[in-house]
Each structure stands twice: as structure tokens, then as C-alpha cells.
Enzyme design. Structure first.
Site, mmCIF file in Angstrom:
data_model
loop_
_atom_site.group_PDB
_atom_site.id
_atom_site.type_symbol
_atom_site.label_atom_id
_atom_site.label_comp_id
_atom_site.label_asym_id
_atom_site.label_seq_id
_atom_site.Cartn_x
_atom_site.Cartn_y
_atom_site.Cartn_z
ATOM 1 N N HIS A 122 0.862 -1.176 0.000
ATOM 2 C CA HIS A 122 0.000 0.000 0.000
ATOM 3 C C HIS A 122 0.897 1.223 0.000
ATOM 4 O O HIS A 122 1.729 1.395 0.877
ATOM 5 C CB HIS A 122 -0.922 0.011 1.228
ATOM 6 C CG HIS A 122 -1.807 1.224 1.242
ATOM 7 N ND1 HIS A 122 -3.057 1.241 0.648
ATOM 8 C CD2 HIS A 122 -1.600 2.484 1.709
ATOM 9 C CE1 HIS A 122 -3.582 2.443 0.753
ATOM 10 N NE2 HIS A 122 -2.718 3.220 1.410
ATOM 11 N N CYS A 123 0.728 2.078 -0.991
ATOM 12 C CA CYS A 123 1.652 3.203 -1.176
ATOM 13 C C CYS A 123 0.948 4.509 -0.832
ATOM 14 O O CYS A 123 -0.041 4.864 -1.489
ATOM 15 C CB CYS A 123 2.123 3.215 -2.638
ATOM 16 S SG CYS A 123 3.194 4.603 -3.012
#
Ligand SMILES: [Zn+2]
Ligand SMILES: [Zn+2]
Length: 434
Positions: free
Chosen positions: A186-187
């Protein structure tokens, strides 16, 4: 001189803190000073501050701070996206008008091509993507992309939130509240999970940002050098009245003899000429382009190794457990393996018919482990035992699939095949084109 030093110290410190905060948790840095600094920054310092606050104000200050920290780290928000795009926009608005009149036409054209790209690729990375998010409609198709390798992923595990079987290489994201296909991570830079559908746009974002920033630094250098030479001609003129034998009055060396020859003076000469708008932004670009480049290089390494960021953590866990001697490698029964797959050369272990514990095959049903389009299938099963002794009774997820007498202790990841690694070019093709 002081301005140059302050800009350098500020940018280097900010870049280092950003790098440590966002990338220090990567398994590659687990036992390095960067991993230590990450734990110091994310765990030890906040916990020491919380203890101090509990003593001083009964925890009133940190309860608000931890709510904000939780929101920033564990919920969807656009703060980092706005910061990143705001920084790119502000730098472009400061820098370009101040050097535009001296840029050659081909540089102007290149700027017009490069500048929109990070915005465009960030939009594509952040957009909802049906190839990345697993839902009831595409679940059956997602199950057919990758086989369970029985090292990192086993069949038959359901997501307790989404209520369906987890496809191999997927992971549930508690921030996006969905299972993600070929989960990388998850960025928070793109406020989205990176998976099967949008990973290529993230790579394009890293590449375009690296090129844009490096090109900005190059433009600052080439456009300001003639101005700097002209501006400092007055020092050269002064110098002609005080010559030293054999010196060229227009050379940089002469100017440095006036101001002192070191890197800070070199930078301060440019800052005198271009000011903060041109030289300050150029210096910022020079100091920060290694950040997206480093991250891009790390992802090229992951592609080379045939793994995602999520899987690199799982492999690192296996490596640590192997070092403790509690990991055993078993061989799958051939009658439980799928047909029409390519297998590397079989090993010299005895066949399943000679097993002392004959077990009927318990191949998972088709909906639990459907045929995949992937060209490889794992021959191995990896298991860790709490006692550190070879497994006597096998867990149900392995029983019927492994040859019971084939387990042997392994000390290194080199003994284990990674079926998701097809070789660099095929891995790259898979990442870019699926
Ligand atoms: Zn899920
Ligand atoms: Zn997510």
C-alpha cells in the site's frame, strides 16, 4: 555561502528522514543502520515521547497526536499526494519562468513532454483498478493467474473480510478495505494499493519523476553557467590587476581563488547568479533525484528476483527462520501436481510409492485450486516446526500433498525454488503487460 549550506543541510536531512520513514521498513534494510533508524523514528522516539507526555500532562498531547498519526499511516488520505504534487508544481512554477528565456527550443520541448508525466502516471496509479482490486465478479478469473507455491501461499485460505478464497500472491489491505491481486504494497504516495493492474503505472511514475528531477538539475546547471561566467568576469577583471603567473583570468580556478576553492563556494556562485528560484530549485533537484531513482532500482531488483515487496518480507522471514534451523523442505507427491506444467529436473528423492505412510491424495477441489495460466508449478513444500525437529505429523494443509518422508532441514533460501520467478525479462513482461 550560508544560504548554500543551509539549503544543503535542510534538503539532505529531509531526504534522509523521508527515506528512513518510508523505506526503512523494507526487509532489505532489516538488519542495517537504516532499519535501526526506522525503528528509532517510528517506534522508540514516539514511545519515549508518549511516556514523557503521560508523566507531564497525563497523556493529553499525545492522544491527539497518535490519532493524527494513525490517520496518516493507516487510513486513506490525500496529504502525501498533495504534498508531492504541490512540491513538483511549486518547483516548476519557481524554476521555469526564471530560466525560460535562456533555454534552447529543444529543452523547452523536452520540458513540455516530461513535466506532465508524473501527474499522469500518479493519476493512473491512484485510480481504482479492477485488475488490482479483487471482487466477487472477477474472483474466479483472479484465482487463475498464479498457482499456490506452498512456500508463501497455500490453497484453502479465505479472507475473513471479503469472504472468498485468497488467490495466490494476493493480500487483504485494511486501508483500501479490499483484497489486492499480486499485492506489492500500500503506497501512501499514490494513496492506493499497488497490485496486478497498476504496478506498471507506479514504475512509470518512478521513472518519469527520476528523469524530470535529474533533467531539472541539468537545466539549472546548463542555463546558469553562462550567467555565472559573465557575472564573475568582474572578479576576473579585478584579478588581471593582481595576476599570478600563468593564470587565466576567465577560468573557474581564478574565480575560486577570489572566493576560495570548495564545493560550497561553487554552489554559492550559482546561488548568487540564479537566486533561490533557479539555483535553489536546481540544487534541490540535484540532491533529491536519487530518492525516486533508488526506489526504482529497488523495484527493478524485485522484478529480477521475481517477487513483490510483500513477498520480499515473507522470504526474509523464511531466511531468518532457516538461520535458526527450524525450517524443513518437503517434496510434493507427483499425483497432486497439475498437468501440462514445466518442471525443473526432478530431484533424486524416492518416489511416493515407497513412502512408509501411504496417504490418499487430497488435492484441493477445483474451485479451491483451479488450473492457472502460469507456466511453473512448485515441487516443494516449506514448513517451520516450533520444536526445531523434523515434522512427525503434517498439518492438514500439507497432508496428502507432501511425501511424508521427504522433509529435510534447510539452512538457505538457495535450496527453495521461487515459482514466481520466470527470469528477468519474463518477470518484467509479466509486471508491465500481465
Ligand atoms: Zn480481503
Ligand atoms: Zn491499500
Amino acid at each position: 555561502m550560508t544560504l548554500a549550506r543551509n539549503i544543503i543541510i535542510f534538503t539532505v536531512t529531509l531526504s534522509l528522514v523521508t527515506f528512513v520513514a518510508f523505506f526503512g521498513r523494507l526487509p532489505a534494510f532489516r538488519n542495517t543502520p537504516i532499519g535501526f533508524l526506522h525503528r528509532l523514528l517510528i517506534e522508540h522516539i514516539p514511545s519515549a515521547l508518549r511516556k514523557l507526555d503521560v508523566k507531564l500532562t497525563n497523556g493529553r498531547i499525545t492522544s491527539g497526536g497518535s490519532r493524527l498519526g494513525h490517520h496518516l499511516m493507516y487510513e486513506k488520505h490525500l496529504a502525501v499526494v498533495i504534498f508531492f504534487l504541490g512540491l513538483v508544481t511549486a518547483c516548476a512554477l519557481l524554476f521555469l519562468p526564471s530560466v525560460w528565456h535562456v533555454l534552447r527550443w529543444h529543452h523547452k520541448l523536452t520540458v513540455c513532454v516530461l513535466l506532465p508525466q508524473p501527474y499522469f502516471f500518479l493519476y493512473l496509479s491512484a485510480k481504482r483498478n479492477d485488475q488490482t482490486y479483487i471482487n466477487a465478479l472477477n474472483h474466479a478469473e483472479q484465482m487463475r493467474h498464479y498457482p499456490y507455491d506452498r512456500v508463501l501461499y497455500y490453497p484453502g485460505n479465505a479472507c475473513t473480510t471479503c469472504k472468498f478464497l485468497k488467490p495466490a500472491r494476493s493480500k487483504h489491505c485494511s486501508i483500501c478495505k479490499t483484497c489486492v491481486s499480486r499485492m506489492d504494497h500500500h503506497c501512501i504516495w499514490v494513496n492506493n494499493c499497488l497490485g496486478r493492474g497498476n504496478y506498471k503505472w507506479f514504475l512509470a511514475l518512478l521513472l518519469s519523476t527520476t528523469i524530470l528531477i535529474a533533467y531539472g538539475a541539468y537545466l539549472a546547471y546548463t542555463s546558469l553557467t553562462p550567467m555565472a561566467a559573465k557575472h564573475y568576469a568582474k572578479y576576473a577583471r579585478w584579478y588581471t590587476y593582481h595576476p599570478s603567473p600563468g593564470s587565466d583570468p576567465l577560468s573557474w580556478a581564478t574565480r575560486f581563488e577570489v572566493k576560495g576553492h570548495n564545493t560550497l563556494n561553487y554552489i554559492s556562485i550559482y546561488l548568487d547568479v540564479g537566486g533561490f528560484r533557479a539555483s535553489g530549485v536546481g540544487l534541490l533537484a540535484l540532491l533529491t533525484w536519487p530518492l525516486p531513482f533508488g526506489l526504482l532500482a529497488y523495484h527493478i531488483y524485485l522484478i529480477w528476483a521475481g517477487m513483490t515487496t510483500n513477498e520480499s518480507g515473507k522470504w526474509a522471514d523464511w531466511r531468518d527462520d532457516m538461520a535458526e534451523g527450524v525450517v524443513f523442505l518437503g517434496h510434493r507427491r507427483e499425483d497432486t501436481m497439475r498437468e501440462n506444467k514445466f518442471f525443473p529436473q526432478p530431484s533424486d528423492h524416492s518416489s511416493s510409492s515407497s513412502s512408509p505412510f501411504p496417504t490418499p491424495p487430497e488435492t484441493p477441489p477445483e474451485d479451491e485450486e483451479p488450473h492457472t495460466t502460469w507456466p511453473l508449478e512448485s515441487r516443494h513444500i516449506l514448513i517451520r516446526t516450533p520444536s526445531g525437529q523434523p515434522p512427525r505429523t503434517l498439518p492438514s494443509r500439507i497432508r496428502g500433498v507432501a511425501k511424508e518422508d521427504s522433509f529435510e532441514r534447510v539452512w538457505s533460501l538457495a535450496a527453495v525454488e521461487n515459482v514466481y520467478d520466470l527470469g528477468f525479462w519474463d518477470n518484467l513482461r509479466e509486471a508491465l503487460l500481465n
